[in-house]
Design a protein around this motif. Structure first.
Motif, short mmCIF file in Angstrom:
data_model
loop_
_atom_site.label_atom_id
_atom_site.label_comp_id
_atom_site.label_asym_id
_atom_site.label_seq_id
_atom_site.Cartn_x
_atom_site.Cartn_y
_atom_site.Cartn_z
N PRO A 36 0.83 -1.21 0.00
CA PRO A 36 0.00 0.00 0.00
C PRO A 36 0.87 1.27 0.00
O PRO A 36 1.76 1.42 0.84
N PHE A 37 0.59 2.15 -0.94
CA PHE A 37 1.40 3.35 -1.08
C PHE A 37 0.64 4.35 -1.92
O PHE A 37 0.13 4.02 -2.99
N GLN A 38 0.54 5.58 -1.44
CA GLN A 38 -0.09 6.66 -2.17
C GLN A 38 0.97 7.65 -2.62
O GLN A 38 2.02 7.80 -1.98
N ALA A 39 0.70 8.34 -3.72
CA ALA A 39 1.66 9.32 -4.23
C ALA A 39 2.02 10.35 -3.15
O ALA A 39 3.17 10.77 -3.02
N GLY A 40 1.02 10.72 -2.35
CA GLY A 40 1.27 11.69 -1.29
C GLY A 40 2.24 11.20 -0.24
O GLY A 40 2.90 11.99 0.44
N ASP A 41 2.33 9.88 -0.06
CA ASP A 41 3.27 9.32 0.92
C ASP A 41 4.71 9.66 0.55
O ASP A 41 5.54 9.92 1.43
N TYR A 42 4.99 9.65 -0.75
CA TYR A 42 6.35 9.98 -1.17
C TYR A 42 6.66 11.43 -0.85
O TYR A 42 7.73 11.75 -0.32
N MET A 43 5.73 12.31 -1.14
CA MET A 43 5.98 13.74 -0.97
C MET A 43 6.10 14.12 0.50
O MET A 43 6.82 15.07 0.85
N THR A 44 5.41 13.41 1.39
CA THR A 44 5.45 13.78 2.80
C THR A 44 6.48 13.00 3.61
O THR A 44 7.03 13.53 4.58
N ASP A 45 6.78 11.76 3.21
CA ASP A 45 7.62 10.91 4.06
C ASP A 45 8.91 10.41 3.42
O ASP A 45 9.83 10.00 4.14
N PHE A 46 9.00 10.41 2.09
CA PHE A 46 10.12 9.71 1.46
C PHE A 46 10.86 10.53 0.41
O PHE A 46 11.67 9.97 -0.34
N ARG A 47 10.64 11.83 0.33
CA ARG A 47 11.27 12.60 -0.73
C ARG A 47 12.79 12.47 -0.68
O ARG A 47 13.42 12.68 0.34
N GLY A 48 13.35 12.12 -1.84
CA GLY A 48 14.80 11.99 -1.95
C GLY A 48 15.35 10.65 -1.54
O GLY A 48 16.55 10.39 -1.72
N ALA A 49 14.50 9.78 -0.99
CA ALA A 49 14.98 8.49 -0.50
C ALA A 49 15.22 7.52 -1.65
O ALA A 49 14.59 7.60 -2.71
N ARG A 50 16.11 6.60 -1.43
CA ARG A 50 16.39 5.54 -2.40
C ARG A 50 15.18 4.62 -2.52
O ARG A 50 14.53 4.29 -1.52
N PHE A 51 14.86 4.20 -3.75
CA PHE A 51 13.69 3.33 -3.96
C PHE A 51 13.79 2.06 -3.12
O PHE A 51 12.80 1.63 -2.51
N ALA A 52 14.97 1.46 -3.06
CA ALA A 52 15.14 0.23 -2.28
C ALA A 52 14.84 0.46 -0.81
O ALA A 52 14.31 -0.43 -0.12
N SER A 53 15.16 1.63 -0.29
CA SER A 53 14.87 1.94 1.11
C SER A 53 13.37 2.07 1.35
O SER A 53 12.86 1.66 2.40
N ILE A 54 12.67 2.64 0.38
CA ILE A 54 11.22 2.77 0.50
C ILE A 54 10.58 1.38 0.49
O ILE A 54 9.70 1.08 1.31
N VAL A 55 11.02 0.54 -0.43
CA VAL A 55 10.48 -0.83 -0.49
C VAL A 55 10.76 -1.58 0.80
O VAL A 55 9.87 -2.25 1.35
N SER A 56 11.96 -1.47 1.33
CA SER A 56 12.31 -2.16 2.58
C SER A 56 11.42 -1.71 3.73
O SER A 56 10.97 -2.52 4.55
N HIS A 57 11.15 -0.40 3.78
CA HIS A 57 10.28 0.12 4.83
C HIS A 57 8.87 -0.47 4.69
O HIS A 57 8.27 -0.90 5.70
N ASN A 112 20.80 10.78 -5.82
CA ASN A 112 20.55 9.40 -5.40
C ASN A 112 20.04 8.53 -6.54
O ASN A 112 19.97 7.32 -6.42
N GLY A 113 19.64 9.13 -7.66
CA GLY A 113 19.07 8.37 -8.77
C GLY A 113 20.12 7.70 -9.63
O GLY A 113 21.31 8.06 -9.59
N PRO A 114 19.70 6.73 -10.46
CA PRO A 114 20.62 6.11 -11.40
C PRO A 114 21.11 7.12 -12.44
O PRO A 114 20.41 8.08 -12.77
N GLU A 115 22.29 6.89 -12.97
CA GLU A 115 22.89 7.86 -13.89
C GLU A 115 22.04 8.03 -15.15
O GLU A 115 21.91 9.15 -15.66
N THR A 116 21.46 6.96 -15.66
CA THR A 116 20.63 7.08 -16.86
C THR A 116 19.43 8.00 -16.61
O THR A 116 19.03 8.77 -17.48
N LYS A 117 18.86 7.92 -15.41
CA LYS A 117 17.71 8.76 -15.06
C LYS A 117 18.14 10.22 -14.95
O LYS A 117 17.42 11.13 -15.39
#
Length: 226
Positions: A36-57, A112-117
């Protein structure tokens, strides 16, 4: 006379307005995987975080994903982001003007993003010419913000001591990483109602403020190096 300082820019949310798009795409694929994850969750709790860290959480809260599922959703998410950035991505307001006003000061992108991105984001928004190939990715360096390793590597590779580097970052993880690296940091705080500017950082609300802040820091840095 050598250049007085080096500017290290974050990418997402600092140079390009990719975070709302990233949040939308991330929510789509995390929900497909049962997290479960809403777009707003990223903006309030995870901005700038590594994707793998978000998934682990999220896995700690909702159960672990099988490795093939985790790999599939990350690949699909990054592919959709890659495609949508071409048509939908815009620079953060005031960025082209601020970069132009900063003239020839040495600068790079450290994200923190991949170089291609990172490259796709700069190319899609017309900002690549301000940086060329001076791009540093946490995935290449092997150190992700809030650890200071990415900024330390980028500054060193650019030929500058930490005390001669200024980091411009919009996210708390980036500000903490810069402070831990012993660098000056300008916090582009576009959401002051959600997060304060940490002690030790200089807060600005709009990128048009950046050139004046840098102008004030140049003599301060020069005196500190006498």
């Amino acid at each position: 006379m050598p250049d007085p300082l080096c500017l290290l820019f974050d990418c997402d949310g600092t140079l390009v307005d990719s975070e709302p798009l990233l949040a939308e795409v991330m929510a789509k694929y995390l929900n497909q995987a049962g997290l479960p994850f809403q777009a707003g969750d990223y903006m309030t709790d995870f901005r700038g975080a590594r994707f793998a860290s978000i998934v682990s959480h999220l896995e700690r809260l909702h159960g672990r994903l099988e490795d093939p599922v985790r790999q599939r959703i990350e690949t699909a998410m990054r592919q959709e982001m890659h495609e949508r950035m071409v048509d939908e991505l815009e620079p953060i307001a005031g960025v082209p003007e601020a970069l132009d006003a900063l003239g020839s000061l040495p600068r790079c992108v450290a994200s923190n993003g991949p170089e291609t991105k990172i490259r796709r984001a700069l190319d899609s928004t017309g900002l690549r010419g301000f940086f060329g190939d001076r791009i540093y990715s946490a995935y290449t360096v092997g150190s992700w913000k809030p650890a200071p390793g990415l900024f330390l590597h980028a500054g060193r590779d650019m030929g500058f001591a930490p005390s001669d580097c200024i980091v411009i970052d919009d996210a708390q993880v980036g500000v903490r990483a810069a402070l831990a690296a012993g660098m000056r940091v300008v916090h582009l705080n576009r959401f002051p109602e959600l997060e304060p500017t940490p002690s030790g950082a200089i807060g600005i609300r709009h990128m048009r403020e950046l050139p004046a802040v840098i102008d004030k820091l140049i003599p301060a840095l020069a005196v500190g190096n006498l």
